[in-house]
Design a protein around this motif. Structure first.
Motif, PDB file in Angstrom:
ATOM      1  N   VAL A   1       8.377  11.047  67.132  1.00 32.58           N
ATOM      2  CA  VAL A   1       7.806  12.167  66.518  1.00 32.58           C
ATOM      3  C   VAL A   1       6.236  12.081  66.745  1.00 32.58           C
ATOM      4  O   VAL A   1       5.613  13.050  67.065  1.00 32.58           O
ATOM      5  CB  VAL A   1       8.172  12.820  65.132  1.00 32.58           C
ATOM      6  N   SER A   2       5.783  10.877  66.124  1.00 33.33           N
ATOM      7  CA  SER A   2       4.481  10.620  66.418  1.00 33.33           C
ATOM      8  C   SER A   2       3.912  10.948  67.731  1.00 33.33           C
ATOM      9  O   SER A   2       2.933  11.524  67.999  1.00 33.33           O
ATOM     10  CB  SER A   2       4.045   9.286  65.776  1.00 33.33           C
ATOM     11  N   GLU A   3       4.751  10.234  68.867  1.00 34.58           N
ATOM     12  CA  GLU A   3       4.154  10.427  70.122  1.00 34.58           C
ATOM     13  C   GLU A   3       4.296  11.907  70.679  1.00 34.58           C
ATOM     14  O   GLU A   3       3.470  12.258  71.425  1.00 34.58           O
ATOM     15  CB  GLU A   3       5.072   9.265  71.058  1.00 34.58           C
ATOM     16  N   TRP A   4       5.213  12.584  70.185  1.00 37.89           N
ATOM     17  CA  TRP A   4       5.483  14.047  70.759  1.00 37.89           C
ATOM     18  C   TRP A   4       4.271  15.010  70.027  1.00 37.89           C
ATOM     19  O   TRP A   4       3.852  15.540  70.996  1.00 37.89           O
ATOM     20  CB  TRP A   4       6.927  14.472  70.004  1.00 37.89           C
ATOM     21  N   GLU A   5       3.683  14.645  68.816  1.00 35.09           N
ATOM     22  CA  GLU A   5       2.675  15.043  68.206  1.00 35.09           C
ATOM     23  C   GLU A   5       1.555  14.831  68.912  1.00 35.09           C
ATOM     24  O   GLU A   5       0.744  15.873  69.081  1.00 35.09           O
ATOM     25  CB  GLU A   5       2.865  14.897  66.802  1.00 35.09           C
ATOM     26  N   ASN A   6       1.202  13.729  69.422  1.00 40.11           N
ATOM     27  CA  ASN A   6      -0.030  13.247  69.771  1.00 40.11           C
ATOM     28  C   ASN A   6       0.137  13.499  71.609  1.00 40.11           C
ATOM     29  O   ASN A   6      -1.032  13.110  72.242  1.00 40.11           O
ATOM     30  CB  ASN A   6      -0.271  11.582  69.571  1.00 40.11           C
ATOM     31  N   GLY A   7       1.259  14.230  72.075  1.00 40.49           N
ATOM     32  CA  GLY A   7       1.236  14.317  73.528  1.00 40.49           C
ATOM     33  C   GLY A   7       1.339  13.150  74.370  1.00 40.49           C
ATOM     34  O   GLY A   7       1.295  13.039  75.438  1.00 40.49           O
ATOM     35  N   ARG A   8       1.965  11.883  73.802  1.00 40.82           N
ATOM     36  CA  ARG A   8       1.798  10.634  74.606  1.00 40.82           C
ATOM     37  C   ARG A   8       3.467  10.579  75.026  1.00 40.82           C
ATOM     38  O   ARG A   8       3.768   9.630  75.897  1.00 40.82           O
ATOM     39  CB  ARG A   8       1.471   9.400  73.553  1.00 40.82           C
ATOM     40  N   ARG A   9       4.282  11.327  74.648  1.00 38.76           N
ATOM     41  CA  ARG A   9       5.562  11.211  75.145  1.00 38.76           C
ATOM     42  C   ARG A   9       6.102  12.844  75.387  1.00 38.76           C
ATOM     43  O   ARG A   9       5.975  13.555  74.555  1.00 38.76           O
ATOM     44  CB  ARG A   9       6.705  10.675  74.008  1.00 38.76           C
ATOM     45  N   THR A  10       6.689  13.055  76.439  1.00 37.70           N
ATOM     46  CA  THR A  10       7.345  14.497  76.847  1.00 37.70           C
ATOM     47  C   THR A  10       8.759  14.637  76.072  1.00 37.70           C
ATOM     48  O   THR A  10       9.599  13.538  76.068  1.00 37.70           O
ATOM     49  CB  THR A  10       7.609  14.382  78.322  1.00 37.70           C
ATOM     50  N   ILE A  11       9.098  15.792  75.408  1.00 41.05           N
ATOM     51  CA  ILE A  11      10.362  15.796  74.993  1.00 41.05           C
ATOM     52  C   ILE A  11      11.561  16.149  75.742  1.00 41.05           C
ATOM     53  O   ILE A  11      11.239  17.018  76.668  1.00 41.05           O
ATOM     54  CB  ILE A  11      10.076  17.126  74.050  1.00 41.05           C
ATOM     55  N   SER A  12      12.589  15.211  75.619  1.00 40.98           N
ATOM     56  CA  SER A  12      13.525  15.414  76.678  1.00 40.98           C
ATOM     57  C   SER A  12      14.299  16.587  76.512  1.00 40.98           C
ATOM     58  O   SER A  12      14.310  17.001  75.338  1.00 40.98           O
ATOM     59  CB  SER A  12      14.414  14.073  76.723  1.00 40.98           C
ATOM     60  N   SER A  13      15.259  16.810  77.444  1.00 48.00           N
ATOM     61  CA  SER A  13      15.967  18.099  77.156  1.00 48.00           C
ATOM     62  C   SER A  13      16.985  17.744  76.123  1.00 48.00           C
ATOM     63  O   SER A  13      17.362  18.913  75.388  1.00 48.00           O
ATOM     64  CB  SER A  13      16.769  18.237  78.441  1.00 48.00           C
ATOM     65  N   ARG A  14      17.519  16.568  75.866  1.00 51.99           N
ATOM     66  CA  ARG A  14      18.321  16.265  74.893  1.00 51.99           C
ATOM     67  C   ARG A  14      17.683  16.702  73.352  1.00 51.99           C
ATOM     68  O   ARG A  14      18.333  17.364  72.586  1.00 51.99           O
ATOM     69  CB  ARG A  14      19.133  15.061  74.793  1.00 51.99           C
ATOM     70  N   TYR A  15      16.479  16.183  73.151  1.00 53.40           N
ATOM     71  CA  TYR A  15      15.872  16.374  71.773  1.00 53.40           C
ATOM     72  C   TYR A  15      15.285  17.598  71.707  1.00 53.40           C
ATOM     73  O   TYR A  15      15.206  18.371  70.616  1.00 53.40           O
ATOM     74  CB  TYR A  15      14.825  15.176  71.446  1.00 53.40           C
ATOM     75  N   ALA A  16      15.041  18.290  72.876  1.00 53.74           N
ATOM     76  CA  ALA A  16      14.297  19.873  72.855  1.00 53.74           C
ATOM     77  C   ALA A  16      15.529  20.647  72.179  1.00 53.74           C
ATOM     78  O   ALA A  16      15.232  21.401  71.430  1.00 53.74           O
ATOM     79  CB  ALA A  16      14.206  20.123  74.097  1.00 53.74           C
ATOM     80  N   GLN A  17      16.875  20.372  72.788  1.00 58.96           N
ATOM     81  CA  GLN A  17      17.910  21.181  72.317  1.00 58.96           C
ATOM     82  C   GLN A  17      18.060  21.243  70.573  1.00 58.96           C
ATOM     83  O   GLN A  17      18.227  22.174  69.785  1.00 58.96           O
ATOM     84  CB  GLN A  17      19.432  20.824  72.668  1.00 58.96           C
ATOM     85  N   ILE A  18      17.848  19.968  70.116  1.00 61.13           N
ATOM     86  CA  ILE A  18      18.021  19.601  68.738  1.00 61.13           C
ATOM     87  C   ILE A  18      16.644  20.299  67.909  1.00 61.13           C
ATOM     88  O   ILE A  18      16.877  21.082  66.954  1.00 61.13           O
ATOM     89  CB  ILE A  18      17.829  18.190  68.282  1.00 61.13           C
ATOM     90  N   LEU A  19      15.496  20.255  68.441  1.00 63.59           N
ATOM     91  CA  LEU A  19      14.172  20.425  67.693  1.00 63.59           C
ATOM     92  C   LEU A  19      14.074  22.137  67.921  1.00 63.59           C
ATOM     93  O   LEU A  19      13.666  22.836  66.848  1.00 63.59           O
ATOM     94  CB  LEU A  19      13.099  20.012  68.466  1.00 63.59           C
TER      95      LEU A  19
END
Length: 347
Positions: free
Chosen positions: A14-32
């Motif tokens: 979550v920290s990396e997603w918020e800071n743009g350091r990690r791309t959200i995968s399709s699996r987690y995108a579905q949950i979010l």
């Protein structure tokens, strides 16, 4: 069932997603998307934030856009129309291939202005500007072979004309849309559509636009093989055309039609139905054509080639096709190149 990372790992994600350091995968995108109630585009284009804060920010942004649209003045609408006119002039003289980005951006600005305008006093002038721009963009798209984009832009132009309560713009967009059907091999349906355009225009149609609509009907009837209907429509076009050399309709700047233009158009239609009079009519028009109508000259050369082919004059037809091919290459007209190839196959 979805397998997710451990709690500790999720905190890192979550920290990396918020800071743009990690791309959200399709699996987690579905949950979010389910948790946050947002679309995939919204998820990937905006930073993650608690729903309450996101909603507050969304309202602030929305009100900002509404306030911005409310400030669109009459002078700004005129600027939009001036931009449309500039794009139309460049297209007429140089072709549409180089204008895709500028035209798309222009339409986007107008659509945004209309989307966030609230009151009719603001919406109608913007809708009118959008109707003209969308119809122009549709014809450009048709010329470069982007037929679905052309169709969608005509639909956009028709909706904008309806909101603007401008039947002339609605009639014009509807009639031009009939050409998409013609090019797709559905000339019979196109005849019905161009006649519907005349009905939509009604009594509020200017004489020059009414003449243009009848001439369009004549051409489409010719392509549908309706010779008597074609002749009747052209008689109506000539009857409604205002006298004099002025070509531009002051009530609708996208319409250019005077006796010289109508002579050329009639020659084109006569060529389609194989009438022997087509050649002389087209040469008369060729001598008086406005030299700034570069793209239209390719169409006229194709018309002359078709007229000569109908008379078995293959050398003359070939000469005009060579000239048409040069102009079509210069303007990037896919529509004209397609017709040139069809005519070349008949040599």
């Amino acid at each position: 069932m979805l397998t997710v990372a451990s709690t500790a790992s999720l905190r890192v994600y979550v920290s990396e997603w918020e800071n743009g350091r990690r791309t959200i995968s399709s699996r987690y995108a579905q949950i979010l998307r389910t948790l946050l109630g947002i679309t995939d585009d919204e998820l990937r284009s905006a930073p993650l934030s608690p729903p309450t804060l996101r909603q507050a920010d969304g309202y602030d942004q929305l009100i900002g856009r509404i306030d911005e649209a409310r400030n669109v003045s009459r002078s700004m609408v005129k600027t939009f129309m001036d931009q449309t006119e500039l794009l139309r002039t460049i297209d007429r003289q140089m072709g549409a291939t180089s204008l895709v980005d500028e035209t798309t951006a222009h339409l986007t600005r107008l659509e945004d202005a209309l989307t966030f305008a609230v009151l009719p006093a603001t919406r109608r002038p913007v809708a009118l500007a959008l109707a003209g721009a969308a119809t122009m963009a549709a014809w450009q798209a048709l010329d470069v072979g982007a037929v679905e984009r052309a169709w969608r832009n005509y639909e956009l132009g028709k909706r904008a004309a309806q909101e603007a309560e401008e039947p002339m713009y609605l009639a014009h967009a509807t009639a031009e849309q009939a050409y998409v059907l013609c090019d797709a091999g559905r000339a019979e349906i196109a005849v019905h559509l161009v006649r519907e355009a005349q009905r939509l225009g009604g009594q509020r149609t200017s004489p020059r636009l009414r003449a243009w609509l009848y001439a369009a009907e004549a051409e489409i009837c010719a392509r549908a093989g309706l010779r008597s209907d074609c002749n009747h429509a052209f008689e109506q076009a000539m009857r409604h055309l205002p006298a004099g050399g002025e070509a531009r309709d002051p009530d609708m700047l996208s319409i250019f039609l005077n006796e010289g233009h109508l002579t050329r158009w009639r020659g084109s239609v006569l060529a389609l139905i194989g009438d022997a009079e087509a050649v002389s009519s087209l040469y008369t028009a060729l001598d008086t054509t406005d030299p700034t109508f570069i793209r239209a000259s390719a169409g006229m050369r194709c018309d002359l080639a078709q007229a000569h082919l109908a008379r078995g004059e293959y050398d003359e037809a070939q000469k005009h096709l060579r000239q048409a091919r040069l102009v079509a290459s210069r303007t990037g007209s896919v529509r004209h190149r397609r017709r040139i190839e069809q005519l070349t196959q008949r040599l």
